[in-house]
Design an enzyme around this catalytic site. Sequence first.
Site, PDB file in Angstrom:
ATOM      1  N   GLY A  10     -12.758  23.311  -1.924  1.00 17.75           N
ATOM      2  CA  GLY A  10     -12.377  24.387  -1.013  1.00 17.75           C
ATOM      3  C   GLY A  10     -12.134  23.890   0.397  1.00 17.75           C
ATOM      4  N   THR A  24      -9.480  23.291   1.959  1.00 17.36           N
ATOM      5  CA  THR A  24      -8.347  23.904   2.659  1.00 17.36           C
ATOM      6  C   THR A  24      -8.662  25.310   3.161  1.00 17.36           C
ATOM      7  OG1 THR A  24      -7.442  24.746   0.573  1.00 17.36           O
ATOM      8  CG2 THR A  24      -6.657  22.594   1.326  1.00 17.36           C
ATOM      9  N   GLY A  25      -9.850  25.826   2.854  1.00 23.55           N
ATOM     10  CA  GLY A  25     -10.230  27.158   3.296  1.00 23.55           C
ATOM     11  C   GLY A  25     -10.844  27.167   4.678  1.00 23.55           C
ATOM     12  N   MET A  79     -11.057  23.540  -9.844  1.00 29.64           N
ATOM     13  CA  MET A  79     -12.359  23.930 -10.371  1.00 29.64           C
ATOM     14  C   MET A  79     -12.289  24.398 -11.820  1.00 29.64           C
ATOM     15  SD  MET A  79     -14.389  23.215  -7.951  1.00 29.64           S
ATOM     16  CE  MET A  79     -15.908  23.922  -8.596  1.00 29.64           C
ATOM     17  N   THR A 132     -23.240  33.976  -2.130  1.00 31.78           N
ATOM     18  CA  THR A 132     -22.681  35.048  -1.301  1.00 31.78           C
ATOM     19  C   THR A 132     -23.578  36.271  -1.277  1.00 31.78           C
ATOM     20  OG1 THR A 132     -20.846  36.642  -1.148  1.00 31.78           O
ATOM     21  CG2 THR A 132     -21.332  35.780  -3.312  1.00 31.78           C
ATOM     22  N   GLU A 173     -22.578  39.131  -1.610  1.00 35.39           N
ATOM     23  CA  GLU A 173     -22.066  40.070  -2.607  1.00 35.39           C
ATOM     24  C   GLU A 173     -22.927  40.073  -3.869  1.00 35.39           C
ATOM     25  OE1 GLU A 173     -19.551  42.305  -2.675  1.00 35.39           O
ATOM     26  OE2 GLU A 173     -18.988  41.964  -0.582  1.00 35.39           O
ATOM     27  N   TYR A 209     -16.464  39.211  -8.769  1.00 36.95           N
ATOM     28  CA  TYR A 209     -16.726  38.107  -7.848  1.00 36.95           C
ATOM     29  C   TYR A 209     -18.227  37.915  -7.655  1.00 36.95           C
ATOM     30  CZ  TYR A 209     -17.269  35.721  -3.347  1.00 36.95           C
ATOM     31  OH  TYR A 209     -17.664  34.861  -2.357  1.00 36.95           O
ATOM     32  N   LYS A 216     -20.408  34.632  -8.909  1.00 34.12           N
ATOM     33  CA  LYS A 216     -21.185  33.862  -7.944  1.00 34.12           C
ATOM     34  C   LYS A 216     -22.673  33.866  -8.303  1.00 34.12           C
ATOM     35  CE  LYS A 216     -18.646  32.104  -4.566  1.00 34.12           C
ATOM     36  NZ  LYS A 216     -18.772  30.709  -4.117  1.00 34.12           N
ATOM     37  N   HIS A 225     -18.890  35.788   7.008  1.00 38.66           N
ATOM     38  CA  HIS A 225     -18.655  34.939   8.183  1.00 38.66           C
ATOM     39  C   HIS A 225     -17.152  34.773   8.349  1.00 38.66           C
ATOM     40  CE1 HIS A 225     -19.559  32.636   4.567  1.00 38.66           C
ATOM     41  NE2 HIS A 225     -18.776  31.661   4.999  1.00 38.66           N
ATOM     42  N   ARG A 283      -9.786  32.756   9.148  1.00 42.32           N
ATOM     43  CA  ARG A 283     -10.023  33.586   7.978  1.00 42.32           C
ATOM     44  C   ARG A 283      -8.690  33.916   7.320  1.00 42.32           C
ATOM     45  NH1 ARG A 283     -13.366  34.624   3.861  1.00 42.32           N
ATOM     46  NH2 ARG A 283     -14.802  36.358   4.229  1.00 42.32           N
TER      47      ARG A 283
END
Length: 328
Positions: free
Chosen positions: A8, A10-11, A64, A130, A132, A153, A157, A183, A188
């Site tokens: 990740g 590139t995020g 992944m 997360t 979530e 999601y 997770k 965050h 973003r």
Amino acid sequence: MKRAFVTGITGQDGSYLTELLLEKGYEVHGLVRRSSSFNRGRVDPIWQTHPVAKDQLHLHYGDMTDGVSLVNLIREIQPHEVYNLAAQSHVKVSFEMPEYTASADGIGAIRLLEAIRTGAPEARFYQASTSEMFGATPPPQGESTAFYPRSPYGAAKLYAHWATINYREAYGLYAVSGILFNHESPRRGETFVTRKITMAVARIKAGLDSKLHLGNLEAVRDWGYAKEYVEGMWRMLQLDEPDTFVLGTGVGTTVRQFCETAFSHAGLNWNDHVVHDDRYERPTEVDALIADASKAQDVLGWKAQTHADTLARLMVDADVALLEATRS
């Protein structure tokens, strides 16, 4: 020189973490999904802004959902630290792509853990969990709070979270889980609600748009600054023993309040521009997420410094400047 492997990369989080690790003298290897479109906009500037990046930042193609690529990369790189930040991270999209979300976010963590177990068992592993996962459980939420995910999601997770703990206990891997609350930053993704709001503010202020369509305005979230949170990730891997930590500000803010702050900062009245749209409602809603991050403060010495109101103004300023730069 320590070597870190970042999925990740590139995020949003991956780019901030890469900058932090380079500043700390790491050699950083990042996983990049092959795409025919440009998807490295957050990472490529690092080569210009960090003088050591030319020699110490390396990108590798992989995915992944492809265990073979992960096994090969772990054996080749032999990292000291592995940060698993890769995910299909959009909650609303996870309802539309539940199988892919489960494969990338849930089974993807197992693939990476297996690659570490068989190819670099001394590596320290960070799993990006997360808030979530808490879902419908009332706030405040801390490390001992019961989980109740309300989306594919969150469920994916949660699988990865428990897999991380299981590999720690079953195989003795140094594996930690960071349960990060929302965050945000100017980096973003444009489909996430905070960035969607601040980009709309910039466009409305410039006279390019007049309305912003949003879903649930009463959802409460604990919004912090992503650049601060990657420091917490790194600190988790520096402890003598692996553990689980919640990171957040401890302050809840509604989407409505975030809108008010963002529009007001640009001299606009949010009531004149924000329109509720049922299309952006989730099938199952998470009403309130507010962190109890006292353990992180006590053990890691980490505490969020930037709260939602400051963050909203910071992001509006960045998007106004970005829009002006693209129009000039």
